[in-house]
Scaffold this motif. Structure first.
Motif, PDB file in Angstrom:
ATOM      1  N   GLY A 115     -48.826  53.469 -26.167  1.00  0.00           N
ATOM      2  CA  GLY A 115     -48.929  52.265 -25.803  1.00  0.00           C
ATOM      3  C   GLY A 115     -47.733  51.420 -26.258  1.00  0.00           C
ATOM      4  N   VAL A 116     -47.534  51.499 -27.590  1.00  0.00           N
ATOM      5  CA  VAL A 116     -46.359  50.804 -28.006  1.00  0.00           C
ATOM      6  C   VAL A 116     -44.958  51.188 -27.645  1.00  0.00           C
ATOM      7  CG1 VAL A 116     -45.350  49.921 -30.080  1.00  0.00           C
ATOM      8  CG2 VAL A 116     -47.837  50.017 -29.915  1.00  0.00           C
ATOM      9  N   ILE A 117     -44.618  52.688 -27.978  1.00  0.00           N
ATOM     10  CA  ILE A 117     -43.262  52.992 -27.845  1.00  0.00           C
ATOM     11  C   ILE A 117     -43.441  53.388 -26.377  1.00  0.00           C
ATOM     12  CG2 ILE A 117     -43.470  54.059 -30.169  1.00  0.00           C
ATOM     13  CD1 ILE A 117     -43.965  56.910 -28.882  1.00  0.00           C
ATOM     14  N   GLY A 118     -44.023  53.719 -25.468  1.00  0.00           N
ATOM     15  CA  GLY A 118     -43.939  53.851 -24.181  1.00  0.00           C
ATOM     16  C   GLY A 118     -43.714  52.526 -23.481  1.00  0.00           C
ATOM     17  N   THR A 119     -44.144  51.587 -23.964  1.00  0.00           N
ATOM     18  CA  THR A 119     -43.804  50.052 -23.406  1.00  0.00           C
ATOM     19  C   THR A 119     -42.414  49.718 -23.610  1.00  0.00           C
ATOM     20  OG1 THR A 119     -46.288  49.658 -23.297  1.00  0.00           O
ATOM     21  CG2 THR A 119     -44.791  47.918 -23.107  1.00  0.00           C
ATOM     22  N   LEU A 120     -42.108  49.741 -25.064  1.00  0.00           N
ATOM     23  CA  LEU A 120     -40.976  49.446 -25.379  1.00  0.00           C
ATOM     24  C   LEU A 120     -39.759  50.144 -24.767  1.00  0.00           C
ATOM     25  CD1 LEU A 120     -41.515  49.006 -29.253  1.00  0.00           C
ATOM     26  CD2 LEU A 120     -41.251  47.100 -27.450  1.00  0.00           C
ATOM     27  N   ALA A 121     -39.934  51.631 -24.529  1.00  0.00           N
ATOM     28  CA  ALA A 121     -38.959  52.602 -23.871  1.00  0.00           C
ATOM     29  C   ALA A 121     -38.815  51.919 -22.482  1.00  0.00           C
ATOM     30  CB  ALA A 121     -39.574  53.950 -23.888  1.00  0.00           C
ATOM     31  N   ALA A 122     -40.087  51.768 -21.614  1.00  0.00           N
ATOM     32  CA  ALA A 122     -39.845  51.377 -20.375  1.00  0.00           C
ATOM     33  C   ALA A 122     -39.251  50.205 -20.327  1.00  0.00           C
ATOM     34  CB  ALA A 122     -41.367  51.294 -19.753  1.00  0.00           C
ATOM     35  N   ILE A 123     -39.255  49.019 -20.892  1.00  0.00           N
ATOM     36  CA  ILE A 123     -38.670  47.724 -20.874  1.00  0.00           C
ATOM     37  C   ILE A 123     -37.149  47.849 -21.226  1.00  0.00           C
ATOM     38  CG2 ILE A 123     -38.306  45.730 -22.187  1.00  0.00           C
ATOM     39  CD1 ILE A 123     -41.351  45.553 -22.728  1.00  0.00           C
ATOM     40  N   TYR A 124     -36.630  48.999 -22.125  1.00  0.00           N
ATOM     41  CA  TYR A 124     -35.183  48.978 -22.460  1.00  0.00           C
ATOM     42  C   TYR A 124     -34.684  49.742 -21.113  1.00  0.00           C
ATOM     43  CZ  TYR A 124     -31.072  51.008 -23.855  1.00  0.00           C
ATOM     44  OH  TYR A 124     -29.645  51.365 -24.029  1.00  0.00           O
ATOM     45  N   VAL A 125     -35.270  50.831 -20.583  1.00  0.00           N
ATOM     46  CA  VAL A 125     -34.610  51.477 -19.380  1.00  0.00           C
ATOM     47  C   VAL A 125     -34.742  50.651 -18.259  1.00  0.00           C
ATOM     48  CG1 VAL A 125     -35.165  53.520 -17.947  1.00  0.00           C
ATOM     49  CG2 VAL A 125     -35.439  53.817 -20.320  1.00  0.00           C
ATOM     50  N   VAL A 126     -35.719  50.124 -18.088  1.00  0.00           N
ATOM     51  CA  VAL A 126     -35.837  49.154 -16.658  1.00  0.00           C
ATOM     52  C   VAL A 126     -34.737  47.943 -16.801  1.00  0.00           C
ATOM     53  CG1 VAL A 126     -37.171  47.634 -15.079  1.00  0.00           C
ATOM     54  CG2 VAL A 126     -37.978  50.030 -16.181  1.00  0.00           C
ATOM     55  N   ARG A 127     -34.846  47.194 -17.827  1.00  0.00           N
ATOM     56  CA  ARG A 127     -34.187  46.134 -18.116  1.00  0.00           C
ATOM     57  C   ARG A 127     -32.863  45.987 -18.734  1.00  0.00           C
ATOM     58  NH1 ARG A 127     -37.895  41.855 -18.222  1.00  0.00           N
ATOM     59  NH2 ARG A 127     -39.427  42.091 -16.437  1.00  0.00           N
ATOM     60  N   TYR A 128     -32.819  46.818 -19.776  1.00  0.00           N
ATOM     61  CA  TYR A 128     -31.395  46.564 -20.637  1.00  0.00           C
ATOM     62  C   TYR A 128     -30.633  47.845 -20.589  1.00  0.00           C
ATOM     63  CZ  TYR A 128     -34.407  43.014 -22.112  1.00  0.00           C
ATOM     64  OH  TYR A 128     -35.065  41.735 -22.430  1.00  0.00           O
ATOM     65  N   ALA A 129     -30.923  48.778 -20.132  1.00  0.00           N
ATOM     66  CA  ALA A 129     -30.022  50.137 -20.039  1.00  0.00           C
ATOM     67  C   ALA A 129     -28.925  50.083 -19.227  1.00  0.00           C
ATOM     68  CB  ALA A 129     -30.944  51.411 -19.927  1.00  0.00           C
TER      69      ALA A 129
END
Length: 267
Positions: A81-95
């Motif tokens: 729930g923590v690392i999956g959410t952070l990874a998704a935010i990075y990939v969708v927003r900042y990568a």
């Protein structure tokens, strides 16, 4: 265009119904057999009895295995729930744009790679580290890796469907980055986070190959304990265990419906 149905509509409906019955029949059969009063797994069941559920809950090995499965599943859901959410935010927003698709493919890799290969790779990895499978860290890591994509993909879907003008409105009213995330972004993607965590919980609860290779000595999960039990026994206790697993899945779906609604499962 009229609302009248043709003969092919009824044929299609009948075909879909038959397929559903074919898929659901084994599950319903297991549930029915768990209430059998007979000594062995046999159909039709011999009477009605809750005896085998009593045998299940008085069996220390099954109770210990159930506790271990629940613990592994809960930790997998929370960590992902923590690392999956952070990874998704990075990939969708900042990568960077050129890395978005490769990163999404990389994060989804545990779904594409056969589970047994992941288990073997982790087994070698932890033995190289000198840890082996003496502790539960190996099996817990395996469960987290295999269930990670369920949270990542659900949160990615929620972020893609999120209207970012709400964040811009919050910022224009003076909200900082953290407050905007806490008051606007997180509530908007909450259905994706909750759904992903519950998927991770259910999948982790039933994982077999990872648990088989990475479990420490003396520890069994519920699927492994059921496998060992069926090698020497053929009574309805096994059906009662399967019914318990089905009940856990049903409760997870019910929680999704009560918290975020089953409509959140649409992609």
């Amino acid at each position: 265009m009229t609302g009248s149905k043709t003969i092919w509509d009824y044929v299609f409906l009948a075909l879909v119904t038959l397929i559903y019955i074919f898929l659901m029949a084994p599950i319903l059969l297991v549930v029915v057999l768990s209430f059998s009063g007979g000594e062995f797994l046999a159909f039709p069941p011999e009477g009605f009895s809750l005896r085998w559920f009593g045998e299940l809950f008085s069996n220390a090995r099954f109770l210990s295995a159930t506790l271990h499965s629940l613990q592994l599943a809960a930790v997998s859901a929370v960590v992902n729930g923590v690392i999956g959410t952070l990874a998704a935010i990075y990939v969708v927003r900042y990568a960077p744009a050129r890395l978005t698709n490769p990163l999404r493919l990389l994060m989804s890799a545990p779904l594409l790679v056969p589970e047994i290969l992941t288990a073997i790779a982790l087994l070698f990895f932890f033995f190289e580290l000198g840890i082996g499978n003496n502790y539960s860290i190996a099996i817990q890591t395996g469960h987290i890796i295999v269930t990670f994509p369920y949270v990542f993909l659900n949160v990615c879907s929620a972020l893609f469907n999120f209207d970012r003008s709400q964040e811009e409105a919050a910022r224009s009213l003076g909200a900082g980055g953290r407050m905007t995330f806490r008051r606007v972004t997180l509530p908007a993607i909450k259905p994706g986070v909750i759904t992903g965590c519950l998927f991770a919980f259910v999948i982790s609860f039933d994982i077999f190959n990872i648990s088989l290779l990475l479990k420490p000595v003396g520890m069994n999960t519920l699927p492994l304990e059921l496998f060992d039990y069926l090698r020497f026994n053929f009574d309805p206790t096994a059906a009662a265990v399967a019914t318990l697993s089905i009940l856990v899945t049903f409760v997870a779906v019910l929680i999704v419906d009560l918290t975020v609604g089953l409509r959140s499962l649409r992609f």
